[in-house]
Design a protein around this motif. Structure first.
Motif, PDB file in Angstrom:
ATOM      1  N   SER A  53     -32.257   9.426  -5.677  1.00 26.19           N
ATOM      2  CA  SER A  53     -33.603   9.638  -6.212  1.00 26.19           C
ATOM      3  C   SER A  53     -33.920  11.132  -6.278  1.00 26.19           C
ATOM      4  O   SER A  53     -34.499  11.612  -7.256  1.00 26.19           O
ATOM      5  N   ASP A 100     -41.551   5.971  -6.736  1.00 30.00           N
ATOM      6  CA  ASP A 100     -42.460   5.689  -5.634  1.00 30.00           C
ATOM      7  C   ASP A 100     -42.654   4.187  -5.453  1.00 30.00           C
ATOM      8  O   ASP A 100     -42.307   3.395  -6.306  1.00 30.00           O
ATOM      9  N   ALA A 101     -43.205   3.835  -4.316  1.00 34.07           N
ATOM     10  CA  ALA A 101     -43.453   2.432  -3.991  1.00 34.07           C
ATOM     11  C   ALA A 101     -44.943   2.169  -4.129  1.00 34.07           C
ATOM     12  O   ALA A 101     -45.679   2.124  -3.149  1.00 34.07           O
ATOM     13  N   ASN A 102     -45.381   2.067  -5.371  1.00 39.37           N
ATOM     14  CA  ASN A 102     -46.781   1.775  -5.686  1.00 39.37           C
ATOM     15  C   ASN A 102     -47.737   2.778  -5.040  1.00 39.37           C
ATOM     16  O   ASN A 102     -48.815   2.428  -4.584  1.00 39.37           O
ATOM     17  N   TYR A 116     -47.367   4.414  -2.203  1.00 35.54           N
ATOM     18  CA  TYR A 116     -47.309   4.530  -0.748  1.00 35.54           C
ATOM     19  C   TYR A 116     -46.421   5.690  -0.300  1.00 35.54           C
ATOM     20  O   TYR A 116     -46.751   6.421   0.624  1.00 35.54           O
ATOM     21  N   THR A 174     -42.917   8.397  -1.824  1.00 37.90           N
ATOM     22  CA  THR A 174     -41.997   8.776  -2.891  1.00 37.90           C
ATOM     23  C   THR A 174     -40.610   8.931  -2.288  1.00 37.90           C
ATOM     24  O   THR A 174     -40.446   9.607  -1.271  1.00 37.90           O
ATOM     25  N   LEU A 175     -39.622   8.305  -2.921  1.00 37.81           N
ATOM     26  CA  LEU A 175     -38.257   8.407  -2.429  1.00 37.81           C
ATOM     27  C   LEU A 175     -37.728   9.814  -2.635  1.00 37.81           C
ATOM     28  O   LEU A 175     -38.030  10.461  -3.619  1.00 37.81           O
ATOM     29  N   HIS A 209     -38.688  12.061   2.295  1.00 33.13           N
ATOM     30  CA  HIS A 209     -38.968  10.732   2.842  1.00 33.13           C
ATOM     31  C   HIS A 209     -37.923  10.349   3.882  1.00 33.13           C
ATOM     32  O   HIS A 209     -38.249   9.757   4.921  1.00 33.13           O
TER      33      HIS A 209
END
Length: 99
Positions: free
Chosen positions: A26, A65-67, A69, A71-72, A76
């Motif tokens: 990522s 990102d996970a909605n 929450y 960011t990869l 992270h």
């Protein structure tokens, strides 16, 4: 019983390896997109309006990102490692306080 522990340890290791691999890829995508943006900006073969639209779209990409929450990426991954290390230290301190 030892076989179950070994498979759990192996599964945990593989999960961590997969998490590391996904985060590194990522981060690479984000870096390559930045290089592509610079190449497009310097390209004489693309007209100005198309350059502007492409660069604006690339600027809006902040990574996978996970909605919203998290960011990869490498930040992270370091956050996960630091939280895990803190958790282990707290567990060790509680174990030492029992004695």
């Amino acid at each position: 019983m030892p076989y179950a522990r070994m498979t759990t340890l192996y599964g945990s290791f593989m999960f961590l390896l997969l998490l590391y691999y996904i985060n590194v890829l990522s981060h690479e995508v984000k870096e390559n997109l930045s290089e592509l943006k610079n190449s497009i900006a310097l390209s004489p073969f693309i007209n100005f309006e198309d350059k502007y639209q492409l660069i604006e779209r690339m600027n809006s990409f902040n990574g996978f990102d996970a909605n919203g929450y998290f960011t990869l990426g490498k930040p992270h991954l370091t956050s996960i490692v630091s939280n895990f290390t803190t958790f282990i230290i707290v567990l060790i301190q509680f174990k030492m306080a029992e004695k």
